[in-house]
Motif scaffolding. Sequence first.
Motif, PDB file in Angstrom:
ATOM      1  N   VAL A   1      10.332  57.210 -36.421  1.00 58.50           N
ATOM      2  CA  VAL A   1       9.717  55.903 -36.668  1.00 58.50           C
ATOM      3  C   VAL A   1      10.698  54.757 -36.388  1.00 58.50           C
ATOM      4  CG1 VAL A   1      10.290  55.747 -39.123  1.00 58.50           C
ATOM      5  CG2 VAL A   1       8.189  54.720 -38.293  1.00 58.50           C
ATOM      6  N   MET A   2      11.983  55.089 -36.401  1.00 54.48           N
ATOM      7  CA  MET A   2      12.977  54.035 -36.168  1.00 54.48           C
ATOM      8  C   MET A   2      13.051  53.627 -34.701  1.00 54.48           C
ATOM      9  SD  MET A   2      16.156  54.641 -38.705  1.00 54.48           S
ATOM     10  CE  MET A   2      16.301  56.395 -38.922  1.00 54.48           C
ATOM     11  N   ILE A   3      12.760  54.550 -33.821  1.00 50.77           N
ATOM     12  CA  ILE A   3      12.871  54.189 -32.390  1.00 50.77           C
ATOM     13  C   ILE A   3      11.522  54.225 -31.663  1.00 50.77           C
ATOM     14  CG2 ILE A   3      15.314  54.748 -32.037  1.00 50.77           C
ATOM     15  CD1 ILE A   3      14.300  57.480 -30.917  1.00 50.77           C
ATOM     16  N   MET A   4      10.560  54.966 -32.220  1.00 50.61           N
ATOM     17  CA  MET A   4       9.243  55.039 -31.562  1.00 50.61           C
ATOM     18  C   MET A   4       8.280  54.118 -32.307  1.00 50.61           C
ATOM     19  SD  MET A   4       9.108  59.134 -31.041  1.00 50.61           S
ATOM     20  CE  MET A   4      10.465  60.018 -30.332  1.00 50.61           C
TER      21      MET A   4
ATOM     22  N   ALA B   1       6.585  52.746 -43.382  1.00 50.28           N
ATOM     23  CA  ALA B   1       7.887  53.390 -43.168  1.00 50.28           C
ATOM     24  C   ALA B   1       9.006  52.352 -43.100  1.00 50.28           C
ATOM     25  CB  ALA B   1       7.852  54.214 -41.887  1.00 50.28           C
ATOM     26  N   TRP B   2       8.757  51.277 -42.341  1.00 50.01           N
ATOM     27  CA  TRP B   2       9.808  50.263 -42.206  1.00 50.01           C
ATOM     28  C   TRP B   2      10.042  49.514 -43.519  1.00 50.01           C
ATOM     29  CZ3 TRP B   2      13.757  49.120 -39.211  1.00 50.01           C
ATOM     30  CH2 TRP B   2      13.863  49.798 -37.994  1.00 50.01           C
ATOM     31  N   CYS B   3       8.960  49.260 -44.244  1.00 48.74           N
ATOM     32  CA  CYS B   3       9.119  48.582 -45.539  1.00 48.74           C
ATOM     33  C   CYS B   3       9.940  49.445 -46.487  1.00 48.74           C
ATOM     34  CB  CYS B   3       7.758  48.283 -46.179  1.00 48.74           C
ATOM     35  SG  CYS B   3       6.940  46.876 -45.461  1.00 48.74           S
ATOM     36  N   VAL B   4       9.673  50.751 -46.478  1.00 51.43           N
ATOM     37  CA  VAL B   4      10.426  51.650 -47.363  1.00 51.43           C
ATOM     38  C   VAL B   4      11.904  51.637 -46.994  1.00 51.43           C
ATOM     39  CG1 VAL B   4      10.784  54.053 -48.072  1.00 51.43           C
ATOM     40  CG2 VAL B   4       8.491  53.163 -47.881  1.00 51.43           C
ATOM     41  N   MET B   5      12.170  51.785 -45.698  1.00 55.37           N
ATOM     42  CA  MET B   5      13.570  51.832 -45.248  1.00 55.37           C
ATOM     43  C   MET B   5      14.304  50.538 -45.596  1.00 55.37           C
ATOM     44  SD  MET B   5      13.691  53.712 -41.575  1.00 55.37           S
ATOM     45  CE  MET B   5      12.322  52.875 -40.812  1.00 55.37           C
ATOM     46  N   LEU B   6      13.656  49.421 -45.252  1.00 56.41           N
ATOM     47  CA  LEU B   6      14.324  48.138 -45.464  1.00 56.41           C
ATOM     48  C   LEU B   6      14.448  47.814 -46.952  1.00 56.41           C
ATOM     49  CD1 LEU B   6      12.658  46.036 -42.621  1.00 56.41           C
ATOM     50  CD2 LEU B   6      14.990  46.903 -42.686  1.00 56.41           C
ATOM     51  N   TYR B   7      13.376  48.067 -47.706  1.00 53.16           N
ATOM     52  CA  TYR B   7      13.429  47.694 -49.121  1.00 53.16           C
ATOM     53  C   TYR B   7      14.403  48.580 -49.899  1.00 53.16           C
ATOM     54  CZ  TYR B   7      12.074  46.203 -53.787  1.00 53.16           C
ATOM     55  OH  TYR B   7      12.106  45.715 -55.075  1.00 53.16           O
ATOM     56  N   THR B   8      14.489  49.858 -49.516  1.00 55.16           N
ATOM     57  CA  THR B   8      15.460  50.726 -50.196  1.00 55.16           C
ATOM     58  C   THR B   8      16.880  50.230 -49.910  1.00 55.16           C
ATOM     59  OG1 THR B   8      13.920  52.546 -49.863  1.00 55.16           O
ATOM     60  CG2 THR B   8      16.114  53.146 -50.599  1.00 55.16           C
TER      61      THR B   8
END
Lengths: 216, 386
Positions: free
Chosen positions: B113-116, B127-134
């Motif tokens: 999900v980080m590159i595709m 997915a991006w919200c989880v990654m960034l918020y964590t």
Amino acid sequence: MVPILAVLTFALFLVVDYFVLKSQKKEHPAFMTFPVFNKSSLSIPINYLLSKGHIWLSKISDGQVKMGVDEFIVKAFKRIQLVDLAVAGTEVKKGDVVFRGKVGSNLINFHSPIDGKVLSVNNESTGKNISNPYTDGWGLVIAPASNNLSTFAQTAEKAGSWLDNEFKRLKDFLSLHTEDPELVGITMADGGNITEGVAANFNEKTLDAFEKEFLS
Amino acid sequence: MKANLLKFSFWKVVGIILVTAGVYSSIYRFTHGLQESTGLSDTFPWGLWTGFKLWSVCLAGGGFTLCAITHIFNIEQFKPLARPSILMAFICYLLFIFALLFDLGKPLDIWHVMIMWNFNSVMFEVAWCVMLYTTVLFLEFAPTILERFHLTKTLKVIKKVSLVIMIIGVLLSTMHQSSLGSLFLIVPAKMYPLWYSPLLPVYFYFSAIATGFAMVIFGSYQSARTFGRGLQLTLLSKLALYSAIFTIALIVIRFTDFAVNGKLQYLFVPVQETYLFWLEVVIGYFLPLIIFMQKSLRTNRKWLYIGSVLVVAGAMLNRMNTSITSLLRTSNTTYNPSIYEVSITLMLVVLGIFAFKLAVEYLPVFDEVELDEKVTDMGEALPDEA
């Protein structure tokens, strides 16, 4: 039925924990007869000042300061009522008795941390147990003689460290003055923590000593 | 520390048993795959772990609400509660990530999900919200670690940008809480009408706030229970009131939606979904409201605790109902979580509690500095009343 299974599991853990604590002769904080009383029990509202004699001050407008008994005292006694409040119009000096606290049938004096003139009195809270010391539990509104409090207000560099010290002093005071070993057991329950209402059963002599030690 | 670790207690023994069982179940899940280790199937792919993930994120609501209150709205009296709330939110998000690794068919591909990038996917936003918020939660919590190890230079840098971090955190968590609701907007035909609504993102967001406040209360009681701390009842009862306000908003929006969209009749159909719905709203909305709206009850330590437990349990019911109950009827299948799913979930909860306990024991989580900051030297002129 998965949601019910999940909630029942959650409830089961809480109930088991309750009985585990009971078997260890401990109480859950929600059901404590004598809740733990330490610095983290206290929440001082922003912009309120604490004086050494456990009276809080808060400026309500230019030339007007509200005052009352702080949460430390309210929680230490658990049931305390303000009585004999100074009458509106009275000039008070730092150290004068501005009101008294009624604890059971005993009385304890509170001394003004500042010079000034009493402007109004909170008649609504008089004679009632204080539950919210910083809001409706206020005692007097005073016009301070000077805005420069450094001349008469007792210093406490930081309330945090000052309160730490007050709790230490209270523990020392208890071990010196509490003659009833059962009461010491209650007050020092839970690993040396003192509990709310620790001062509720002080006799007249102990109250006098408490006043000299903490309120003067 | 050593002596403390070796000292056995009832909960330590239970924890060790649950973690041991969880580790075994984890090995089984990764060696045998989802089909064999779970009750999930192609027709019903979201189960206990999905419900657990949604619930844990909901519980993390206390982190961003307390951050917003103390750092954006500058209501400093709640500062003593901010750090424990951020820690709780951080742990809840880590639990979400770990549960996700178990739930994904191909967990090793999680980095895709980080590159595709697929801008048309709700999952992409989630997915991006989880990654960034964590990451943001870690940065929000970082001062506690830096203080502990006296890394003053880095601490100064972090503190300089802390307001920006907090604002980004509030923004991301708002997006994430609501995007989890959006996730279900893609299956309107599959969901039972009592849980489907175009307003699901709003429900999720509001319920995260209401539950977040309650979770801070619940967490404070657990901390008081474990660490012998006093309770700041004045602050906690205020949070209970805020929680009640958002619960009222939720009730109004939800029932208005039922009325406007002709779903009121579903409230009285004698089926399992109706019973579970009523259980959810009675436990999660109505009973806590009765407690939190009355000053005498919300300032009473027993009722305040009971109210917070009800809200947290109600949130659990809501998230499980939304992700499981609402989808079961149209899938024409049954779902019973396997012992491995239950065991892994319990292990994650135990690890979360253990992480919180460790952090509180060894880091300045219940920061005393904040209390100090509130009181001016008595030598200064009196400030205005708040």
